[in-house]
Design a protein around this motif. Structure first.
Motif, short mmCIF file in Angstrom:
data_model
loop_
_atom_site.label_atom_id
_atom_site.label_comp_id
_atom_site.label_asym_id
_atom_site.label_seq_id
_atom_site.Cartn_x
_atom_site.Cartn_y
_atom_site.Cartn_z
N LEU A 93 16.36 35.10 49.66
CA LEU A 93 16.17 34.28 51.04
C LEU A 93 16.77 35.34 51.58
N LEU A 94 17.72 36.27 51.54
CA LEU A 94 17.45 37.41 52.27
C LEU A 94 16.35 38.07 53.08
N GLN A 95 15.82 38.12 51.86
CA GLN A 95 14.47 38.78 51.95
C GLN A 95 13.51 37.61 52.68
N THR A 103 3.43 39.04 55.47
CA THR A 103 4.49 38.98 55.48
C THR A 103 5.11 37.56 54.72
N LEU A 104 4.57 36.47 54.86
CA LEU A 104 5.27 35.39 55.18
C LEU A 104 5.31 35.47 53.10
N PHE A 105 4.36 36.29 52.36
CA PHE A 105 3.81 35.24 51.41
C PHE A 105 4.64 36.90 50.21
N LYS A 106 5.33 38.18 51.40
CA LYS A 106 5.85 39.15 50.91
C LYS A 106 6.63 39.04 49.93
N ASN A 107 7.56 38.06 49.97
CA ASN A 107 8.87 37.57 48.15
C ASN A 107 8.18 36.01 48.18
N GLU A 108 9.03 36.02 46.60
CA GLU A 108 8.50 34.59 46.05
C GLU A 108 9.36 34.40 45.77
N ARG A 148 7.24 26.86 49.31
CA ARG A 148 6.18 28.12 49.68
C ARG A 148 5.10 27.41 50.41
N HIS A 149 5.62 25.85 50.06
CA HIS A 149 4.71 24.85 51.42
C HIS A 149 4.50 25.45 52.66
N GLN A 150 6.80 25.67 52.92
CA GLN A 150 6.32 25.53 55.15
C GLN A 150 5.65 26.45 54.89
N ALA A 151 5.67 28.03 54.00
CA ALA A 151 4.90 29.76 54.37
C ALA A 151 3.39 29.26 54.44
#
Length: 244
Positions: free
Chosen positions: A222-224, A53-58, A65-68
């Motif tokens: 960002l919205l995604q 889920t967290l890596f779904k959106n680039e 990315r680091h926070q995710a």
């Protein structure tokens, strides 16, 4: 309990992805049977869902990315309390970034509505850099990329008037909102159109641009990402409740 292929099928991913996520610490180490086959639990299933889920959106910005990744690592170590805390902070950061991106668009729209600028005062490149709290090299880079045309004295020195300073304010705001050079150039080239659609100009790559570039779609990304993070937070809370 699930074998590698079974848990991969549940998520629609390749079994190798499950193995790689375990190797990277995105999920807990899976116990093995005597024959060496991995056995996964519902905790692993939650961990995989959170990571996917967290890596779904680039998003290009490395800090996001680091926070995710930090959330996924916390989940992979089964520290779901920390994962929840990190996810809340990440969600707040994403919302702030979205606010900055929209602010950049608002600046452009306000700029469009202003009365004609009187170019009485002039400034050097160094003075403008100090005035706007940006580097001289940034201004040179934007000039080299034709984001603005700066008048020059007979000796070749650039002269910045109020018009160029306002253009730089817009460019600075959009770069800080992570819009690409191409997106800003497209805006600057079409800004004189009757009632230009600022968001459309910024977010629609032309045929000769890299259409997979996420930078030009930063607001939408960002919205995604916000929606995905809300979903991940729900998953983290769900796994916490299952452990009570």
């Amino acid at each position: 309990m699930y074998q590698t292929k079974e848990i991969a099928d549940r998520l629609g991913i390749h079994p190798n992805t499950v193995r790689i996520y375990e190797e990277w610490g995105f999920i807990s180490p899976a116990p093995r049977l005597e024959n060496g086959y991995r056995i996964f639990s519902d905790i692993h299933l939650f961990q995989l869902k959170i990571a996917r889920t967290l890596f779904k959106n680039e998003i290009i910005q490395e800090n996001l990315r680091h926070q995710a990744r930090q959330i996924v690592y916390a989940s992979g170590s089964e520290d779901f309390i920390l994962a929840e805390q990190l996810t809340k902070a990440y969600l707040a950061h994403l919302r702030q970034e979205h606010k900055h991106a929209l602010h950049a668009i608002t600046i452009v729209e306000k700029w469009l509505k202003k009365d004609p600028i009187e170019n009485k005062s002039t400034f050097s490149r160094k003075e403008v850099a100090q005035k706007l709290d940006i580097t001289v090299e940034s201004i040179r880079n934007w000039e080299r990329n034709h984001l603005l045309e700066v008048p020059r004295l007979p000796n070749g020195s650039p002269v910045f008037r109020e018009k160029e300073i306002e253009q730089l304010i817009v460019i600075r705001s959009l770069r800080r909102a992570h819009y690409s050079i191409n997106a800003i150039m497209r805006l600057m080239q079409n800004i004189e159109q009757p009632e230009p659609n600022v968001i459309a100009l910024l977010n629609t790559p032309s045929d000769d641009e890299d259409i997979v570039s996420v930078t030009d779609q930063f607001v939408q990304s960002l919205l995604q990402a916000i929606d995905d993070t809300v979903e991940a937070l729900s998953l983290i809370r769900e796994v916490q409740n299952s452990q009570k």
